[in-house]
Design an enzyme around this catalytic site. Structure first.
Site, PDB file in Angstrom:
ATOM      1  N   LYS A 113       5.277  -0.030   6.388  1.00 29.00           N
ATOM      2  CA  LYS A 113       4.139  -0.568   7.137  1.00 29.00           C
ATOM      3  C   LYS A 113       4.383  -2.010   7.547  1.00 29.00           C
ATOM      4  CE  LYS A 113       0.315   2.455   6.128  1.00 29.00           C
ATOM      5  NZ  LYS A 113      -1.073   2.622   5.710  1.00 29.00           N
ATOM      6  N   LYS A 199       8.007  11.563   8.537  1.00 28.19           N
ATOM      7  CA  LYS A 199       6.792  12.329   8.160  1.00 28.19           C
ATOM      8  C   LYS A 199       5.767  12.306   9.305  1.00 28.19           C
ATOM      9  CE  LYS A 199       3.527   9.249   6.210  1.00 28.19           C
ATOM     10  NZ  LYS A 199       2.580   8.730   5.337  1.00 28.19           N
ATOM     11  N   LYS A 202      -0.743   9.970  10.937  1.00 27.75           N
ATOM     12  CA  LYS A 202      -1.908   9.871  11.809  1.00 27.75           C
ATOM     13  C   LYS A 202      -1.872   8.610  12.666  1.00 27.75           C
ATOM     14  CE  LYS A 202      -5.028   9.463   7.880  1.00 27.75           C
ATOM     15  NZ  LYS A 202      -4.603   8.464   6.900  1.00 27.75           N
TER      16      LYS A 202
HETATM   17  P1  TYM Z   1      -3.416   8.912   3.639  1.00 28.34           P
HETATM   18  O1  TYM Z   1      -4.760   8.670   4.229  1.00 28.34           O
HETATM   19  O2  TYM Z   1      -2.240   8.319   4.312  1.00 28.34           O
HETATM   20  O3  TYM Z   1      -3.151  10.455   3.495  1.00 28.34           O
HETATM   21  C1  TYM Z   1      -4.112  11.300   2.872  1.00 28.34           C
HETATM   22  C2  TYM Z   1      -3.411  12.388   2.111  1.00 28.34           C
HETATM   23  O4  TYM Z   1      -2.582  13.139   2.996  1.00 28.34           O
HETATM   24  C3  TYM Z   1      -1.245  13.183   2.505  1.00 28.34           C
HETATM   25  N1  TYM Z   1      -0.329  13.175   3.650  1.00 28.34           N
HETATM   26  C4  TYM Z   1       0.561  14.114   3.885  1.00 28.34           C
HETATM   27  N2  TYM Z   1       0.896  15.236   3.222  1.00 28.34           N
HETATM   28  C5  TYM Z   1       1.883  16.010   3.732  1.00 28.34           C
HETATM   29  N3  TYM Z   1       2.539  15.702   4.878  1.00 28.34           N
HETATM   30  C6  TYM Z   1       2.266  14.592   5.573  1.00 28.34           C
HETATM   31  N4  TYM Z   1       2.901  14.303   6.685  1.00 28.34           N
HETATM   32  C7  TYM Z   1       1.231  13.734   5.083  1.00 28.34           C
HETATM   33  N5  TYM Z   1       0.691  12.568   5.513  1.00 28.34           N
HETATM   34  C8  TYM Z   1      -0.253  12.245   4.617  1.00 28.34           C
HETATM   35  C9  TYM Z   1      -1.107  11.917   1.670  1.00 28.34           C
HETATM   36  O5  TYM Z   1      -0.050  12.028   0.753  1.00 28.34           O
HETATM   37  C10 TYM Z   1      -2.457  11.850   1.028  1.00 28.34           C
HETATM   38  O6  TYM Z   1      -2.527  12.692  -0.098  1.00 28.34           O
HETATM   39  N6  TYM Z   1      -3.373   5.679  -0.151  1.00 28.34           N
HETATM   40  C11 TYM Z   1      -3.805   7.005   0.267  1.00 28.34           C
HETATM   41  C12 TYM Z   1      -5.304   7.178   0.146  1.00 28.34           C
HETATM   42  C13 TYM Z   1      -5.818   6.845  -1.190  1.00 28.34           C
HETATM   43  C14 TYM Z   1      -5.779   7.669  -2.344  1.00 28.34           C
HETATM   44  C15 TYM Z   1      -6.401   6.922  -3.367  1.00 28.34           C
HETATM   45  C16 TYM Z   1      -5.279   8.957  -2.568  1.00 28.34           C
HETATM   46  C17 TYM Z   1      -6.425   5.673  -1.542  1.00 28.34           C
HETATM   47  N7  TYM Z   1      -6.780   5.737  -2.835  1.00 28.34           N
HETATM   48  C18 TYM Z   1      -6.519   7.438  -4.678  1.00 28.34           C
HETATM   49  C19 TYM Z   1      -5.409   9.467  -3.876  1.00 28.34           C
HETATM   50  C20 TYM Z   1      -6.017   8.717  -4.887  1.00 28.34           C
HETATM   51  C21 TYM Z   1      -3.419   7.225   1.703  1.00 28.34           C
HETATM   52  O7  TYM Z   1      -3.196   6.298   2.432  1.00 28.34           O
HETATM   53  O8  TYM Z   1      -3.430   8.512   2.101  1.00 28.34           O
END
Ligand code: TYM
Length: 336
Positions: A113, A199, A202
């Site tokens: 990032k 990967k 979004k």
């Molecule tokens: P975020 O918002 O980037 O993604 C949300 C969830 O989606 C999964 N993910 C994916 N899984 C498979 N393939 C992909 N291409 C892909 N892109 C995203 C992520 O692994 C995630 O599970 N920091 C976290 C949000 C968060 C969180 C937490 C999660 C904040 N606090 C506490 C669990 C527990 C995040 O940015 O996810």
């Protein structure tokens, strides 16, 4: 016996993708019967990159609609907005004092990032995993179902929890439960459709790289049709072969959507052309998303209902998190 606790969340920072759905949300649904499930909209994490305030507000409620449309039942799971529960910021500060700069510098997401947003490498981006640790530890979560990209953050969460427990709870009775990450069998890392060694994200500038769960069905089909593959023309699953990254990804998507395995999908489509395979993947994805979209559109008429869920979610989350924070403050020597 007490039920174990599951905690997870998504940032409302862009279009929710098929990666978010297959890697995370789809798997959350099945835990609802046997676990205490807590799922949050992680808006505080989203501001580590600049957000438009109106859009962030809208996306946060849209994300709640997506959770419910995907099968998260507000009667069974606790759903809340991260910024509405002040304990997250409070515990994050404490945990910052128990996390080392060296640990945070090793986080691959920070490196990624900060190279993408070189004009805004803020301290929040750096300490982001600490806030994530606070999210999880406040609820004494046993398991955290996430995609592969978040596993490193679960590891640091475990390290921080163990460190705090070992300093303050030598006599036993640890303040924090040490959580475990859970990965989906298939779909834990869905790749970009245009650059399948990266990967699916979004925040990708190229909308053809990802499928949004809110894309029109014809758009979804076209994106899959134009997904990058290879010139070999063989439907084979070879996860360690970068040349096959595009086909591997489509096989994984098909396996995750249909609940099958990569090996079975590869066998089923062995000898078929890429065109036919892509058509089948597109149909399967659209059929998976169709009922989600119907519920999503239906929920768009119920703003009051959604706000009511946030209000009661906030109350429930405050109750649990205040208890953990109280224990932490006591251990630290803060006047409580
Ligand atoms: P975020 O918002 O980037 O993604 C949300 C969830 O989606 C999964 N993910 C994916 N899984 C498979 N393939 C992909 N291409 C892909 N892109 C995203 C992520 O692994 C995630 O599970 N920091 C976290 C949000 C968060 C969180 C937490 C999660 C904040 N606090 C506490 C669990 C527990 C995040 O940015 O996810």
């Amino acid at each position: 016996m007490d039920k174990k606790t599951i905690f997870s969340g998504v940032q409302p920072s862009g279009n929710i993708t098929l990666g978010n759905y297959l890697g995370a949300i789809k798997n959350w649904v099945r835990f609802q019967e046997d676990y205490n499930c807590i799922y949050a909209m992680m808006d505080m994490h989203a501001i580590t990159v600049r957000q438009n305030p109106q859009e962030l507000r809208k996306r946060t409620l849209d994300l709640l609609k997506i959770y419910i449309s995907c099968g998260i039942d507000p009667e069974k799971s606790l759903l809340f907005v991260q910024s509405q529960v002040s304990e997250h910021a409070q515990l994050a500060w404490v945990l910052n004092c128990y996390t080392y700069m060296g640990e945070l510098s090793r986080m691959t997401q920070f490196k990624d990032k900060s190279s993408k947003h070189a004009d805004n490498i803020n301290a929040g981006l750096f300490t982001y995993p600490v806030l994530m640790a606070a999210d999880i530890l406040l609820y004494q979560a046993d398991f955290v179902p996430v995609g592969k990209d978040q596993m490193q953050h679960i590891e640091i969460t475990r390290d921080i929890a163990e460190r705090f427990n070992s300093i303050y709870c030598k006599e036993g009775n640890p303040v924090f439960k040490v959580p475990e990450g859970l990965l989906a069998k298939s779909g834990a890392k869905v790749m970009s459709l245009t650059e399948p060694t990266k990967k699916m994200s979004k925040s990708d500038e190229n909308p053809k790289a990802y499928i949004s769960v809110l894309d029109d069905f014809s758009v979804i089909a076209n994106k899959i049709k134009s997904a990058v593959t290879d010139s070999e023309g063989k439907i084979e699953y070879r996860p360690d072969d970068a040349e096959k990254a595009g086909i591997n990804n489509l096989i994984t998507i098909m396996a995750a959507v249909t609940g099958s395995t990569e090996a079975k999908i590869a066998e089923e489509f062995c000898g078929k052309g890429y065109g036919d395979f892509k058509k089948a993947v597109a149909e399967a994805v659209v059929e998976e998303i169709r009922p989600i979209r119907e519920r999503y559109d239906e929920l768009s008429k119920s703003k009051d209902y959604l706000e009511q869920i946030c209000r009661s979610g906030r109350e429930g989350a405050e109750k649990i998190s205040a208890k953990t924070l109280g224990k932490v403050y006591k251990k630290l020597g803060f006047l409580v």
